[in-house]
Design a protein around this motif. Structure first.
Motif, short mmCIF file in Angstrom:
data_model
loop_
_atom_site.label_atom_id
_atom_site.label_comp_id
_atom_site.label_asym_id
_atom_site.label_seq_id
_atom_site.Cartn_x
_atom_site.Cartn_y
_atom_site.Cartn_z
N PHE A 276 -40.40 26.50 20.89
CA PHE A 276 -40.66 26.50 19.46
C PHE A 276 -40.21 25.19 18.81
O PHE A 276 -40.20 25.06 17.60
CB PHE A 276 -39.96 27.68 18.78
CG PHE A 276 -40.42 28.98 19.34
CD1 PHE A 276 -41.78 29.24 19.47
CD2 PHE A 276 -39.53 29.94 19.77
CE1 PHE A 276 -42.22 30.44 20.00
CE2 PHE A 276 -39.96 31.13 20.31
CZ PHE A 276 -41.31 31.38 20.43
N ARG A 277 -39.79 24.24 19.64
CA ARG A 277 -39.40 22.95 19.09
C ARG A 277 -40.36 21.88 19.60
O ARG A 277 -40.58 21.76 20.80
CB ARG A 277 -37.97 22.61 19.54
CG ARG A 277 -36.93 23.39 18.76
CD ARG A 277 -35.56 23.02 19.24
NE ARG A 277 -35.16 23.86 20.35
CZ ARG A 277 -34.18 23.55 21.20
NH1 ARG A 277 -33.55 22.39 21.07
NH2 ARG A 277 -33.84 24.36 22.16
N ALA A 278 -40.95 21.14 18.69
CA ALA A 278 -41.96 20.16 19.08
C ALA A 278 -41.35 19.07 19.96
O ALA A 278 -42.04 18.35 20.65
CB ALA A 278 -42.59 19.53 17.85
N GLU B 3 -46.30 18.21 14.82
CA GLU B 3 -45.35 19.22 14.39
C GLU B 3 -45.94 20.07 13.27
O GLU B 3 -46.79 19.61 12.52
CB GLU B 3 -44.05 18.54 13.93
CG GLU B 3 -42.88 19.50 13.80
CD GLU B 3 -41.57 18.75 13.61
OE1 GLU B 3 -40.78 19.19 12.77
OE2 GLU B 3 -41.35 17.72 14.29
N PHE B 4 -45.49 21.31 13.19
CA PHE B 4 -45.98 22.24 12.19
C PHE B 4 -44.96 22.36 11.06
O PHE B 4 -43.83 22.76 11.29
CB PHE B 4 -46.19 23.61 12.84
CG PHE B 4 -46.50 24.73 11.89
CD1 PHE B 4 -47.78 24.90 11.37
CD2 PHE B 4 -45.51 25.63 11.51
CE1 PHE B 4 -48.07 25.95 10.51
CE2 PHE B 4 -45.80 26.68 10.64
CZ PHE B 4 -47.07 26.83 10.15
N LEU C 71 -45.91 31.67 10.01
CA LEU C 71 -45.16 31.07 8.91
C LEU C 71 -43.68 30.94 9.24
O LEU C 71 -43.00 30.02 8.76
CB LEU C 71 -45.35 31.90 7.63
CG LEU C 71 -46.75 31.82 7.03
CD1 LEU C 71 -46.88 32.80 5.88
CD2 LEU C 71 -47.04 30.40 6.55
N ASP D 186 -42.14 27.67 10.55
CA ASP D 186 -41.85 26.56 9.64
C ASP D 186 -40.39 26.13 9.77
O ASP D 186 -39.50 26.95 9.92
CB ASP D 186 -42.13 27.00 8.20
CG ASP D 186 -41.83 25.88 7.22
OD1 ASP D 186 -42.10 24.71 7.56
OD2 ASP D 186 -41.33 26.17 6.13
N ARG D 187 -40.15 24.86 9.70
CA ARG D 187 -38.80 24.27 9.74
C ARG D 187 -38.08 24.51 11.06
O ARG D 187 -36.88 24.34 11.16
CB ARG D 187 -37.94 24.81 8.60
CG ARG D 187 -38.11 23.98 7.33
CD ARG D 187 -37.48 24.69 6.16
NE ARG D 187 -38.05 26.03 6.01
CZ ARG D 187 -37.60 26.96 5.18
NH1 ARG D 187 -36.56 26.72 4.42
NH2 ARG D 187 -38.19 28.13 5.08
N LYS D 188 -38.78 25.02 12.09
CA LYS D 188 -38.16 25.12 13.42
C LYS D 188 -38.60 23.94 14.27
O LYS D 188 -38.24 23.83 15.42
CB LYS D 188 -38.58 26.43 14.12
CG LYS D 188 -38.25 27.68 13.39
CD LYS D 188 -36.76 27.97 13.46
CE LYS D 188 -36.42 29.05 12.43
NZ LYS D 188 -34.98 29.22 12.27
N GLY D 189 -39.47 23.09 13.69
CA GLY D 189 -39.97 21.95 14.45
C GLY D 189 -40.94 22.35 15.55
O GLY D 189 -41.03 21.67 16.57
N SER D 190 -41.66 23.46 15.38
CA SER D 190 -42.62 23.90 16.40
C SER D 190 -43.88 23.05 16.36
O SER D 190 -44.28 22.57 15.30
CB SER D 190 -43.05 25.34 16.16
OG SER D 190 -41.96 26.20 16.27
#
Lengths: 218, 218, 218
Positions: free
Chosen positions: A157-159, A212-213, C33, C36-40
Motif C-alpha cells: 500500500f506504499r508507492a 502515487e494516489f 478512498l 489516501d495519504r498512505k502513499g499507495s
C-alpha cells in the motif's frame, strides 16, 4: 540434489514443487528479518517467518477450497520454514543481513510463488482472472500478513515499493498467454518466472514506480 | 454442574468440551479488557471479545478443513462469549480488573485451548508436527487477532511476553508423548494442560524470557 | 437495466444478487478512498478496494464452508471492484470526494451486505443466531479488514462510529422476524435493508452513540 533439479525440468509437477519450496525459504527469511527491532524472541521470529512463508499459499488454498492446505498435506514446507529461520537467527548473530541480496531473493520468491499459485489455481478449473488473482495472492499475501503482524503499513500500500503485484500479474498473464499459443508448459512456467523476476530486478535497479494516489484537497 | 464436571472426567470427549468452553470464556474476557482505552462502545467490546475467544479455534477449523467451524456447529460458544463480555463490562464498572488474576486465567485458557486444539487436530488424522502446530495456533491465534485488531504489535512478537507459545508446544508434545507410551488419554490430557499452565505460571512469577532477537548493526 | 431492476423485485434471488453487487461497489469505493495519504499506487488502491468490497463476504463463505467463495464462482464481482476503483481514482483526480454522500452510500452498502449475508447463511441451514452473525460479518468485516490493512484502529472499535453493527443486527433480526410472521420474503428483505439504512442515517444525522467502554482506574 543436482539430479533432482535436472529431473524437475523434465517433470513440470516437480518443477512447481521445488519452485514452491525455494519461495517458502526466501519469504521465511524475509519474515524472520522483519522481526528485527520488534523485540521478538526466537519463537516470535519463527511465527513471523511461518506467516510470511506460508500465509500466501494458505489464503489461496482456503479461498480455492482445496482439499487440504499445502503445508498440512506436505509438512516438508514447515521444516523448510524452521531451517530458514534457524539459519537467519544464526546468520544475523555473526553477519550483517545482505539487504540488497535479499531484495533480489524476494523478487525470486515472488516470481516462484506467483507462478506456482497460478498453476495450482489452474488445476482447480477456475476462470482465467481468478488464476491471475490467485497467483498474485500467493505471491503477495504472505508479505502483507508479515507487515500487518509487525504492525506496519503493508509495503503493497506504499508507492515506495515499486510495482510489486504488477510484476506478479504480468508474469502470470505471460505464462497463460504462452500456454494458450501452444508453448510447452515447462517453458511457459520458466518464462513467467523470468518475467516477474526481471521486471522486479528492473524496478529495484531503476527505482520504477507507479504514480502515487492522493486525494486532491481544496 | 458438579455432576457434569465429574462426568467430564469419565468421558474424555466432554472433558475436552468443558475445557474448550472455559478457554473461550477466559480469552473473551482478555479480549474485552483489551478494548479499554480504544474508545470502543459495547459492540466493539463484544467483537474484540469474540475475535479473541473464537479466533484461534476458527483458524484451526479453517486450516484443517473441518466440516464446520466449532462455534457455528455449537452456538453455546457464542453465548459463553456474550455472557463473558457482559460480565466484564459490568465488572469493570464497579471493580478494578484483577490484572494478576487475569494473567493466570490467561495461562489456564492457553493450556486448555492448546490441548483441545491438539486433540481436534489428532482426530483429523494429520501428522504429529501439524497436531502440535494446530494446538499452538488454537492457543495463540486468538490473542494475535486481538492485538492486530486493537492495532498493537502482537504480544507473541515481543520478548516481553515470556515463552507463550513455547509453553503451549511443550504441553502438547508431553500430551502426545504420554499417549504414545500408553498413558490413558484423560491423564495425558490433564498432564498436558498442567504442564502448560505450570510453565506459564513459572514464567509469570520468575519473569523467564527467551533471548531477544536483534540484528547486529555494524 | 431498468427491466433487470424491475425483474429483480419479482425474483428475490436476483434482488439479493443486485443488492450484493451495489454493496461491493460502495465498499470498494470506501476502500479506495482509505488508501489516501498512505502513499499507495494504483495497485495498492485496487488491493485495498478489493479487500474492503470482498472481505466480508469471503470471510462469511469461508466460515460457512460454502462450496465456493462468491467472487470465485462469479467473477462479475471482481469487475465491479475494478470499475469502482478506476472510477474513484479518476474522480478524486478532478473532484473532491463527497464525504457526506459517501457516509450515506456506506450505510446503504452495510444495509445490502447485511441482508444478503443473512440470506446466504439462511440457505446454509444454520441456527438463527448464526444467521444474524453472518449478516453482521458480511456487513462489517470488509471495513475492519480495510482498517487493519491501512494500519488504523478499526472504526468498529471506536465509539466515534455510531452503532454500526447494532444497525446491521437490528435489520437482520427484523427481516427474520417478519418472515417468521408470514411476511413475503421480498418485502421482508426490503424492510430489513430499509431498517439498517434508516437507523444508520439517523445515527449519522443526530450523531447517536452507544456509551463508551472504559475501565475505571482507582
Amino acid at each position: 540434489m543436482l539430479v533432482e533439479i535436472l529431473a524437475a525440468f523434465e517433470h513440470p509437477q516437480s518443477l512447481t514443487y521445488y519452485l514452491g519450496q525455494v519461495g517458502v525459504a526466501v519469504f521465511a527469511i524475509s519474515g524472520a528479518l522483519a522481526a528485527d527491532r520488534k523485540g521478538s524472541d526466537w519463537v516470535g521470529v519463527l511465527c513471523l517467518a511461518a506467516a510470511t512463508g506460508l500465509g500466501g499459499g494458505s489464503l489461496r488454498d482456503l479461498l480455492l477450497r482445496r482439499e487440504s492446505v499445502f503445508w498440512i498435506a506436505d509438512t516438508t514446507y514447515l521444516w523448510v520454514v524452521i531451517a530458514a529461520t534457524a539459519f537467519t537467527i544464526f546468520w544475523v548473530r555473526f553477519f550483517k543481513p545482505p539487504t540488497n541480496a535479499l531484495l533480489y531473493a524476494d523478487a525470486l520468491g515472488l516470481a516462484m510463488f506467483s507462478i506456482v499459485g497460478a498453476k495450482i489455481a489452474e488445476s482447480s478449473g477456475v476462470a482465467a482472472i481468478i488464476v491471475v488473482l490467485m497467483g498474485v495472492i500467493t505471491g503477495v499475501a504472505g508479505g502483507i500478513l508479515r507487515d500487518v503482524l509487525a504492525n506496519e503499513i503493508p509495503l503493497i500500500f506504499r508507492a515506495s515499493e515499486p510495482i510489486y503485484s504488477v510484476s506478479s500479474a504480468l508474469g502470470i498473464i505471460a505464462y497463460l498467454g504462452l500456454k494458450t499459443f501452444g508453448c510447452p508448459p515447462q517453458l511457459a512456467t520458466l518464462s513467467g518466472v523470468a518475467i516477474i523476476a526481471a521486471t522486479r530486478f528492473a524496478a529495484i535497479i531503476w527505482k520504477i514506480k507507479l504514480p502515487e494516489f492522493t486525494i486532491r484537497k481544496r
